[in-house]
Design a protein around this motif. Structure first.
Motif, PDB file in Angstrom:
ATOM      1  N   LYS A   4       0.715  -0.809  -0.246  1.00 63.67           N
ATOM      2  CA  LYS A   4      -0.134   0.173  -0.202  1.00 63.67           C
ATOM      3  C   LYS A   4       0.535   1.087   0.023  1.00 63.67           C
ATOM      4  CE  LYS A   4      -3.881   2.104   2.531  1.00 63.67           C
ATOM      5  NZ  LYS A   4      -4.862   1.653   3.466  1.00 63.67           N
ATOM      6  N   GLY A   5       2.224   1.431   0.524  1.00 64.15           N
ATOM      7  CA  GLY A   5       2.482   2.305   0.830  1.00 64.15           C
ATOM      8  C   GLY A   5       3.651   2.449  -0.307  1.00 64.15           C
ATOM      9  N   TRP A   6       4.026   1.844  -1.148  1.00 68.91           N
ATOM     10  CA  TRP A   6       4.298   2.136  -2.647  1.00 68.91           C
ATOM     11  C   TRP A   6       3.370   2.644  -3.736  1.00 68.91           C
ATOM     12  CZ3 TRP A   6       9.464   3.759  -3.169  1.00 68.91           C
ATOM     13  CH2 TRP A   6      10.134   3.176  -2.337  1.00 68.91           C
ATOM     14  N   MET A   7       2.545   2.185  -3.517  1.00 69.44           N
ATOM     15  CA  MET A   7       1.082   1.933  -4.288  1.00 69.44           C
ATOM     16  C   MET A   7       0.639   4.023  -4.301  1.00 69.44           C
ATOM     17  SD  MET A   7      -1.378  -0.787  -4.149  1.00 69.44           S
ATOM     18  CE  MET A   7      -2.574  -0.059  -4.875  1.00 69.44           C
ATOM     19  N   GLU A   8       0.964   4.681  -3.257  1.00 67.26           N
ATOM     20  CA  GLU A   8       0.883   5.779  -2.775  1.00 67.26           C
ATOM     21  C   GLU A   8       1.894   6.440  -3.383  1.00 67.26           C
ATOM     22  OE1 GLU A   8      -0.684   5.662   1.441  1.00 67.26           O
ATOM     23  OE2 GLU A   8      -2.845   5.803  -0.005  1.00 67.26           O
ATOM     24  N   LEU A   9       3.233   6.274  -2.692  1.00 65.87           N
ATOM     25  CA  LEU A   9       4.290   6.661  -2.993  1.00 65.87           C
ATOM     26  C   LEU A   9       4.726   7.031  -4.587  1.00 65.87           C
ATOM     27  CD1 LEU A   9       6.784   5.258  -0.494  1.00 65.87           C
ATOM     28  CD2 LEU A   9       5.792   7.876  -0.573  1.00 65.87           C
ATOM     29  N   ARG A  10       3.855   5.904  -5.249  1.00 64.41           N
ATOM     30  CA  ARG A  10       4.287   6.537  -7.215  1.00 64.41           C
ATOM     31  C   ARG A  10       3.604   7.192  -7.699  1.00 64.41           C
ATOM     32  NH1 ARG A  10       3.404   0.311  -6.561  1.00 64.41           N
ATOM     33  NH2 ARG A  10       5.480  -0.570  -6.673  1.00 64.41           N
ATOM     34  N   LEU A  11       2.632   7.655  -6.557  1.00 68.67           N
ATOM     35  CA  LEU A  11       1.580   8.920  -7.465  1.00 68.67           C
ATOM     36  C   LEU A  11       2.841   9.808  -7.390  1.00 68.67           C
ATOM     37  CD1 LEU A  11      -1.570   8.789  -4.754  1.00 68.67           C
ATOM     38  CD2 LEU A  11      -1.564   8.550  -7.007  1.00 68.67           C
ATOM     39  N   PHE A  12       3.789   9.967  -6.830  1.00 68.20           N
ATOM     40  CA  PHE A  12       4.861  11.662  -6.932  1.00 68.20           C
ATOM     41  C   PHE A  12       5.630  10.926  -8.121  1.00 68.20           C
ATOM     42  CE2 PHE A  12       3.784  11.264  -2.280  1.00 68.20           C
ATOM     43  CZ  PHE A  12       2.886  13.044  -2.192  1.00 68.20           C
ATOM     44  N   TYR A  13       5.493  10.116  -8.704  1.00 70.12           N
ATOM     45  CA  TYR A  13       6.515  10.227  -9.652  1.00 70.12           C
ATOM     46  C   TYR A  13       5.949  10.978 -11.025  1.00 70.12           C
ATOM     47  CZ  TYR A  13       8.216   6.239  -7.371  1.00 70.12           C
ATOM     48  OH  TYR A  13       9.608   4.907  -6.875  1.00 70.12           O
ATOM     49  N   SER A  14       6.012  11.877 -10.593  1.00 73.70           N
ATOM     50  CA  SER A  14       5.460  12.658 -11.940  1.00 73.70           C
ATOM     51  C   SER A  14       5.946  13.839 -11.459  1.00 73.70           C
ATOM     52  CB  SER A  14       3.822  12.965 -12.049  1.00 73.70           C
ATOM     53  OG  SER A  14       3.564  14.088 -13.139  1.00 73.70           O
ATOM     54  N   LEU A  15       6.945  14.409 -12.385  1.00 69.69           N
ATOM     55  CA  LEU A  15       7.520  15.292 -12.454  1.00 69.69           C
ATOM     56  C   LEU A  15       6.866  17.139 -11.948  1.00 69.69           C
ATOM     57  CD1 LEU A  15      10.010  17.346 -11.980  1.00 69.69           C
ATOM     58  CD2 LEU A  15      10.290  17.860 -14.218  1.00 69.69           C
ATOM     59  N   GLU A  16       5.639  17.295 -12.654  1.00 64.74           N
ATOM     60  CA  GLU A  16       4.905  18.268 -13.025  1.00 64.74           C
ATOM     61  C   GLU A  16       3.693  18.505 -10.996  1.00 64.74           C
ATOM     62  OE1 GLU A  16       0.667  19.688 -15.344  1.00 64.74           O
ATOM     63  OE2 GLU A  16       1.421  17.892 -16.049  1.00 64.74           O
ATOM     64  N   THR A  17       3.671  16.580 -11.401  1.00 61.90           N
ATOM     65  CA  THR A  17       2.870  17.263  -9.705  1.00 61.90           C
ATOM     66  C   THR A  17       3.645  16.937  -8.264  1.00 61.90           C
ATOM     67  OG1 THR A  17       1.515  15.271 -10.923  1.00 61.90           O
ATOM     68  CG2 THR A  17       1.852  15.145  -8.273  1.00 61.90           C
ATOM     69  N   VAL A  18       5.070  16.936  -8.805  1.00 59.94           N
ATOM     70  CA  VAL A  18       5.595  17.355  -7.147  1.00 59.94           C
ATOM     71  C   VAL A  18       6.523  18.457  -7.748  1.00 59.94           C
ATOM     72  CG1 VAL A  18       8.261  16.978  -6.942  1.00 59.94           C
ATOM     73  CG2 VAL A  18       6.440  14.494  -6.734  1.00 59.94           C
TER      74      VAL A  18
END
Length: 317
Positions: A4-18
């Motif tokens: 569950k943790g990595w599924m949510e951390l991958r939400l940040f794998y976008s430069l625009e979003t970060v």
């Protein structure tokens, strides 16, 4: 990895979003030049997360002999990503690059991991996380035993109880923004209700509100309400339950994230430098330490990324 943790951390794998995320966090924390710093740190933030995931993937697939080393370095990369949210210049000087933790260099005869300890140094990654990310003070040169740190992790209780190691705790709930503790906990502390309330107010800086339905209700800093930042409530991930120590002198003023990091540091040092003791433990199952360590590693693989994800998503709210 489907945790569950990595599924949510991958939400940040976008430069625009970060970049947007970091700019909002910097503005909220009154950090200068939020847009400039968000553009400077966007890629670095993602790279720290991706490097951490690589360590975690290898840790899950690797045998226990080297697992602590990979797990510890994965944790360090996750913490470095988090540090960019509070310190956009990280690392601004070389003193924050060291791990910032020490342990005994040579293990004595009849060494027991459960009774071993680590010491937090004045400089380094650990202290920088404590001060910059969690805004905690007074932990310079503080020593923690593995017994104390493992006692911060409710999932360890089944193993500790089976090994006749007492770690009593009671269930706590958060209701109407109050932390509610069962009234019978005063008896466990050998105190009257009035004395227990005074004790909690003094030691934890919580404010007593009222008694209701068999509970003491307290107001506290909102950081206590979140498992990733709470320093006194203990959180069990699988059942999503909160617990509170059921005996005195169990308040160590560190969130569980740091307990995982400190235990993993010690295990990584053992795996690297105490080869004879380490392989004797793993091959001979020579003491209770084997089951404790094995159980902790399986918990940390799942729970530490979950806490980091919640910490970051909490900043996003």
């Amino acid at each position: 990895m489907k945790s569950k943790g990595w599924m949510e951390l991958r939400l940040f794998y976008s430069l625009e979003t970060v970049q947007y995320f970091l700019e909002m966090v910097y503005k909220k924390n009154n950090i200068e030049d939020p847009k400039k710093n968000s553009f400077k740190n966007g890629e670095r933030f993602i790279f720290f997360l991706k490097h951490a995931e690589a360590f975690y993937k290898q840790s899950i697939a690797t045998p226990i002999e080297v697992k602590p080393i990979l797990l510890f370095y994965g944790m360090a990369q996750l913490l470095k990503a988090c540090l960019l949210t509070s310190d956009p210049s990280y690392p601004s000087h070389t003193s924050v690059l060291a791990h910032g933790v020490t342990t005994r260099k040579r293990k004595k005869q009849n060494y027991c991991f459960y009774n071993d300890e680590v010491k937090i140094q004045r400089n380094g990654l650990c202290m920088h996380v404590i001060q910059s990310l969690f805004q905690l003070e007074g932990l310079n040169d503080e020593r923690f035993s593995m017994k104390q740190l493992l006692g911060r992790i409710p999932e360890m209780n089944k193993v500790l109880l089976f090994q006749r190691r007492n770690n009593p705790m009671v269930e706590a709930v958060i209701h109407n923004n109050h932390i509610c503790l069962p009234k019978h906990i005063a008896e466990l502390y050998n105190m009257s209700a009035k004395r227990f309330i005074e004790y909690i107010e003094y030691h934890l800086n919580w404010k007593f509100c009222r008694e209701e339905d068999g509970f003491f209700a307290f107001d506290s800093d909102k950081m206590e309400h979140h498992p990733s930042t709470s320093t006194n409530l203990l959180f069990e991930l699988e059942r999503e339950m909160r617990f509170f120590p059921a005996e005195r002198d169990c308040f160590f003023k560190i969130p569980e994230i740091l307990a995982h990091f400190l235990i993993s540091y010690n295990l990584s040092m053992i795996a690297r430098y105490e080869t004879e003791w380490w392989y004797d433990l793993l091959l001979q199952c020579s003491s209770d330490d084997y089951v404790i360590i094995q159980h902790f590693l399986s918990i940390a693989e799942e729970k530490f990324p979950y806490y980091i994800a919640k910490l970051l998503l909490q900043m996003n709210n």
